[in-house]
Design an enzyme around this catalytic site. Sequence first.
Site, short mmCIF file in Angstrom:
data_model
loop_
_atom_site.label_atom_id
_atom_site.label_comp_id
_atom_site.label_asym_id
_atom_site.label_seq_id
_atom_site.Cartn_x
_atom_site.Cartn_y
_atom_site.Cartn_z
N SER A 153 0.83 -1.21 0.00
CA SER A 153 0.00 0.00 0.00
C SER A 153 0.86 1.26 0.00
CB SER A 153 -0.99 0.00 1.17
OG SER A 153 -0.33 0.16 2.39
N HIS B 163 9.04 3.50 8.64
CA HIS B 163 8.82 2.65 9.82
C HIS B 163 7.56 3.13 10.53
CE1 HIS B 163 10.03 -0.14 12.95
NE2 HIS B 163 9.63 0.77 13.82
C1 GRF Z 1 3.97 -0.47 6.75
O1 GRF Z 1 3.39 -0.24 8.00
C2 GRF Z 1 5.43 -0.13 6.77
O2 GRF Z 1 5.74 0.97 7.57
C3 GRF Z 1 5.98 -1.35 7.40
O3 GRF Z 1 5.26 -2.41 6.82
C4 GRF Z 1 3.99 -1.95 6.40
C5 GRF Z 1 3.90 -2.22 4.94
O4 GRF Z 1 2.63 -1.96 4.45
N1 GRF Z 1 7.41 -1.38 7.35
P1 GRF Z 1 2.42 -1.98 2.88
O5 GRF Z 1 3.05 -3.24 2.33
O6 GRF Z 1 3.04 -0.76 2.31
O7 GRF Z 1 0.93 -2.01 2.70
#
Ligand code: GRF
Length: 230
Positions: free
Chosen positions: A16, A104
Amino acid sequence: MTGRKRVAVLASGGGSNLQAVLDHLATIGEARASEVVLVVAGREEAGAIARAKRAGVPIAVSAPDGLAALLVGHAIDIVVLAGYLAFVPDDVTRTWAGRIINIHPALLPSFGGHGLYGLRVHRAVLATGARVSGATVHFVDAEYDRGPIIAQWPVPVAGDDTPESLAARVLRVEHLLLPRAVEALASGAVTLGEDGRVRGGRAAAADLSFSLNDTDDATLAHGIDALFAR
Ligand code: GRF
């Protein structure tokens, strides 16, 4: 605009954040300073791959030891880790020093480091009783989640939060923060100095909004834009 920075997004999960970057750059249109030219996934079934396919962006599935060569082969200027769970080898962090960033889902340096990813981060936040979490974009160096911080945005923790509900609230901010950080880096508004400190990008750090529930996306985006104002 010519000479756009060539960006590789590395993603292992749903992608996402990748989508948010793609959408933001499409919204900026011709004036954008960056272009996603490659999506790298740690495993073939990553949701990020489906998103990249839809957007017509080339995809690669790479083992860590092939990563540097892959990025060189695509003439990558900027590396964006967006939920990338695979190990990023030292040759990559060295070669792209000052040009590799990570998002993060907490306020680093708290709640980061080995083993703290995905819902584990939010569980750890809730376990401490912290009232504030947030999202952090930082430069990546050899140490996990420890590189110089480019931008942060706070997110309130609710008394009845579950890891999932907190993750969703933080993710909304991630989707606004990461694409703007990518453009800030690509345009030169944010740089990593020789002294290891971040230049630019903190002007509005004092202007943090805690009233997320009452804030629509446009207002929030405006506030986050101000983080990167030159
Ligand atoms: C996000 O919360 C990012 O910060 C973390 O993993 C999640 C990934 O979500 N490191 P997506 O794959 O971008 O939906």
